[in-house]
Scaffold this motif. Structure first.
Motif, PDB file in Angstrom:
ATOM      1  N   HIS A   1       0.830  -1.197   0.000  1.00 21.82           N
ATOM      2  CA  HIS A   1       0.000   0.000   0.000  1.00 21.82           C
ATOM      3  C   HIS A   1       0.874   1.259   0.000  1.00 21.82           C
ATOM      4  O   HIS A   1       1.993   1.248   0.505  1.00 21.82           O
ATOM      5  CB  HIS A   1      -0.898   0.060   1.249  1.00 21.82           C
ATOM      6  CG  HIS A   1      -2.003  -0.938   1.259  1.00 21.82           C
ATOM      7  ND1 HIS A   1      -1.790  -2.292   1.389  1.00 21.82           N
ATOM      8  CD2 HIS A   1      -3.354  -0.770   1.164  1.00 21.82           C
ATOM      9  CE1 HIS A   1      -2.957  -2.917   1.377  1.00 21.82           C
ATOM     10  NE2 HIS A   1      -3.910  -2.027   1.240  1.00 21.82           N
TER      11      HIS A   1
ATOM     12  N   GLN B   1      -8.472   1.914  -1.226  1.00 22.69           N
ATOM     13  CA  GLN B   1      -8.838   1.726  -2.630  1.00 22.69           C
ATOM     14  C   GLN B   1      -7.800   0.867  -3.323  1.00 22.69           C
ATOM     15  O   GLN B   1      -6.603   1.112  -3.218  1.00 22.69           O
ATOM     16  CB  GLN B   1      -8.957   3.074  -3.351  1.00 22.69           C
ATOM     17  CG  GLN B   1      -9.337   2.945  -4.823  1.00 22.69           C
ATOM     18  CD  GLN B   1      -9.624   4.281  -5.486  1.00 22.69           C
ATOM     19  OE1 GLN B   1     -10.094   5.208  -4.836  1.00 22.69           O
ATOM     20  NE2 GLN B   1      -9.348   4.377  -6.767  1.00 22.69           N
ATOM     21  N   HIS B   2      -8.271  -0.140  -4.037  1.00 18.66           N
ATOM     22  CA  HIS B   2      -7.395  -0.990  -4.830  1.00 18.66           C
ATOM     23  C   HIS B   2      -7.399  -0.500  -6.282  1.00 18.66           C
ATOM     24  O   HIS B   2      -8.284   0.239  -6.701  1.00 18.66           O
ATOM     25  CB  HIS B   2      -7.846  -2.437  -4.742  1.00 18.66           C
ATOM     26  CG  HIS B   2      -7.975  -2.942  -3.341  1.00 18.66           C
ATOM     27  ND1 HIS B   2      -6.896  -3.041  -2.475  1.00 18.66           N
ATOM     28  CD2 HIS B   2      -9.058  -3.337  -2.618  1.00 18.66           C
ATOM     29  CE1 HIS B   2      -7.299  -3.493  -1.314  1.00 18.66           C
ATOM     30  NE2 HIS B   2      -8.605  -3.681  -1.368  1.00 18.66           N
ATOM     31  N   GLN B   3      -6.388  -0.907  -7.033  1.00 21.41           N
ATOM     32  CA  GLN B   3      -6.265  -0.526  -8.444  1.00 21.41           C
ATOM     33  C   GLN B   3      -6.265   0.991  -8.605  1.00 21.41           C
ATOM     34  O   GLN B   3      -6.842   1.526  -9.553  1.00 21.41           O
ATOM     35  CB  GLN B   3      -7.386  -1.160  -9.275  1.00 21.41           C
ATOM     36  CG  GLN B   3      -7.362  -2.678  -9.237  1.00 21.41           C
ATOM     37  CD  GLN B   3      -8.502  -3.303 -10.026  1.00 21.41           C
ATOM     38  OE1 GLN B   3      -9.505  -2.678 -10.314  1.00 21.41           O
ATOM     39  NE2 GLN B   3      -8.342  -4.572 -10.369  1.00 21.41           N
ATOM     40  N   HIS B   4      -5.620   1.661  -7.685  1.00 21.47           N
ATOM     41  CA  HIS B   4      -5.513   3.114  -7.757  1.00 21.47           C
ATOM     42  C   HIS B   4      -4.597   3.476  -8.921  1.00 21.47           C
ATOM     43  O   HIS B   4      -3.451   2.989  -9.006  1.00 21.47           O
ATOM     44  CB  HIS B   4      -4.945   3.658  -6.447  1.00 21.47           C
ATOM     45  CG  HIS B   4      -5.008   5.139  -6.308  1.00 21.47           C
ATOM     46  ND1 HIS B   4      -4.199   5.991  -7.031  1.00 21.47           N
ATOM     47  CD2 HIS B   4      -5.785   5.934  -5.533  1.00 21.47           C
ATOM     48  CE1 HIS B   4      -4.461   7.235  -6.704  1.00 21.47           C
ATOM     49  NE2 HIS B   4      -5.427   7.233  -5.792  1.00 21.47           N
ATOM     50  N   PRO B   5      -5.041   4.336  -9.838  1.00 18.59           N
ATOM     51  CA  PRO B   5      -4.242   4.611 -11.046  1.00 18.59           C
ATOM     52  C   PRO B   5      -2.923   5.312 -10.786  1.00 18.59           C
ATOM     53  O   PRO B   5      -2.026   5.273 -11.633  1.00 18.59           O
ATOM     54  CB  PRO B   5      -5.174   5.484 -11.895  1.00 18.59           C
ATOM     55  CG  PRO B   5      -6.139   6.087 -10.920  1.00 18.59           C
ATOM     56  CD  PRO B   5      -6.332   5.058  -9.864  1.00 18.59           C
TER      57      PRO B   5
ATOM     58  N   GLY C   1       0.590   0.382  -9.133  1.00 23.80           N
ATOM     59  CA  GLY C   1       0.138  -0.992  -8.976  1.00 23.80           C
ATOM     60  C   GLY C   1      -0.093  -1.414  -7.541  1.00 23.80           C
ATOM     61  O   GLY C   1      -0.447  -2.567  -7.269  1.00 23.80           O
ATOM     62  N   ARG C   2       0.080  -0.504  -6.593  1.00 23.91           N
ATOM     63  CA  ARG C   2      -0.164  -0.806  -5.175  1.00 23.91           C
ATOM     64  C   ARG C   2      -1.600  -0.413  -4.800  1.00 23.91           C
ATOM     65  O   ARG C   2      -2.262   0.347  -5.505  1.00 23.91           O
ATOM     66  CB  ARG C   2       0.799  -0.041  -4.267  1.00 23.91           C
ATOM     67  CG  ARG C   2       2.262  -0.193  -4.559  1.00 23.91           C
ATOM     68  CD  ARG C   2       2.771  -1.601  -4.325  1.00 23.91           C
ATOM     69  NE  ARG C   2       2.665  -2.425  -5.512  1.00 23.91           N
ATOM     70  CZ  ARG C   2       3.046  -3.688  -5.588  1.00 23.91           C
ATOM     71  NH1 ARG C   2       3.543  -4.277  -4.515  1.00 23.91           N
ATOM     72  NH2 ARG C   2       2.935  -4.359  -6.696  1.00 23.91           N
ATOM     73  N   SER C   3      -2.065  -0.916  -3.653  1.00 20.95           N
ATOM     74  CA  SER C   3      -3.317  -0.430  -3.094  1.00 20.95           C
ATOM     75  C   SER C   3      -3.052   0.885  -2.365  1.00 20.95           C
ATOM     76  O   SER C   3      -1.906   1.233  -2.090  1.00 20.95           O
ATOM     77  CB  SER C   3      -3.921  -1.463  -2.144  1.00 20.95           C
ATOM     78  OG  SER C   3      -4.261  -2.646  -2.838  1.00 20.95           O
TER      79      SER C   3
END
Length: 307
Positions: free
Chosen positions: A136, A205-209, A213-215
């Motif tokens: 993260h 939030q996952h797949q944060h632009p 590539g981390r949460s």
């Protein structure tokens, strides 16, 4: 028995499980005849893994084929010793050795600054439990409320494709407390000096632009303004202003997160911030000489535990 040898790379190495009758003395330095090349000098970790810093390799004289043999021999011995994992710390100056390690199965675990860390899981008969590095990133923003007029400090980022009003903030630095991040980021972006009061909430939030590539963890802090004259950072901020909390809830160009935090702050104003605040308590760590911050809702207890 553990032997210390000086190998062809000009560095001292350790060979395990080698007894005296299998070694020979040459100019005061012991060599083990059980292996063709001495193993790399390494440190043990608490999980029975080994870490070799390739700074020990003389990069100016080493032959890649010799290093390949040495690393292969090291892996053979570490597997015989039932080691869990092999780690290679590779300085950027030694990056030519990475491809050789890759041919032997090593993969990147992480890289930072002037070094990379490679890893090879050795106990292939069971699943590799090694955690990923930096799963993260942590962002922090400041909900800066002027309680005299119920106005909130909001900004529009300059380097984003949208123009939503949001709270000033940014990523936390390594070793920086959450509250300190909020105060620093608000000042850097708006010129407003603040005092940290509490944590209000956090978003996961996952797949944060923007997180490589981390949460993403995003922590929202309640801050008290100490100054009120705005001096926005022209490199980062398109607009910055004080906006009444009721206007935030009606604002078209505001995210669901911003509006929900406005709801929360209105509730705190009406019912007391003790109903929404998450406070910070500094406590002693189990690690000698260290302390940590524990964030929790306020509570009272008759027999409070002591350190």
């Amino acid at each position: 028995m553990v032997l210390i040898v000086r190998n062809s790379f000009g560095c001292y190495s350790r060979i395990s499980q080698c007894i005296k009758r299998h070694s020979k003395q040459t100019i005061g330095v012991r060599y083990c005849t059980r292996v063709k090349q001495p193993v790399l000098l390494f440190d043990e970790d608490r999980y029975n893994g080994v870490t070799a810093n390739l700074q020990q390799v003389d990069i100016n004289t080493v032959k890649t084929e010799d290093f390949s043999v040495q690393l292969a021999e090291s892996l053979k011995i570490w597997k015989e010793e039932n080691r869990t994992a092999a780690w290679l710390q590779v300085p950027i100056t030694h990056s030519i050795l990475i491809a050789i390690a890759g041919d032997l199965g090593f993969q990147y675990h992480h890289a930072e600054g002037n070094k990379a860390m490679l890893k090879l899981w050795l106990q292939t008969y069971r699943e590799d439990p090694t955690p990923l590095f930096a799963t993260h990133q942590v962002g922090v923003s400041g909900f800066v409320l002027n309680e005299e007029n119920n106005e909130v400090l909001v900004v529009q980022d300059k380097n984003r494709p949208y123009t939503l009003w949001k709270f000033p903030g940014g990523l936390s630095n390594l070793g920086e407390d959450i509250g300190d991040t909020a105060v620093r980021e608000v000042f850097e972006e708006t010129g407003i000096k603040c005092e940290f009061k509490s944590i209000l909430s956090f978003r996961q939030q996952h797949q944060h632009p923007g997180a490589f590539g981390r949460s993403d963890f995003y922590v929202i802090c309640r801050l008290k303004p100490l100054t009120f004259s705005i001096s926005a950072c022209s490199d980062e901020i398109r607009q910055c202003k004080w906006m009444h909390i009721s206007d935030i809830k009606q604002e078209v160009e505001a995210s669901s997160l911003t509006k929900r935090l406005a709801d929360m702050m209105e509730f705190g104003l009406a019912n007391g911030f003790d109903k929404i605040d998450i406070h910070c308590e500094e406590m002693k760590s189990v690690y000698k000489g260290l302390k940590f911050k524990l964030y929790h809702r306020p509570f009272s207890i008759q027999n409070k535990s002591t350190d």
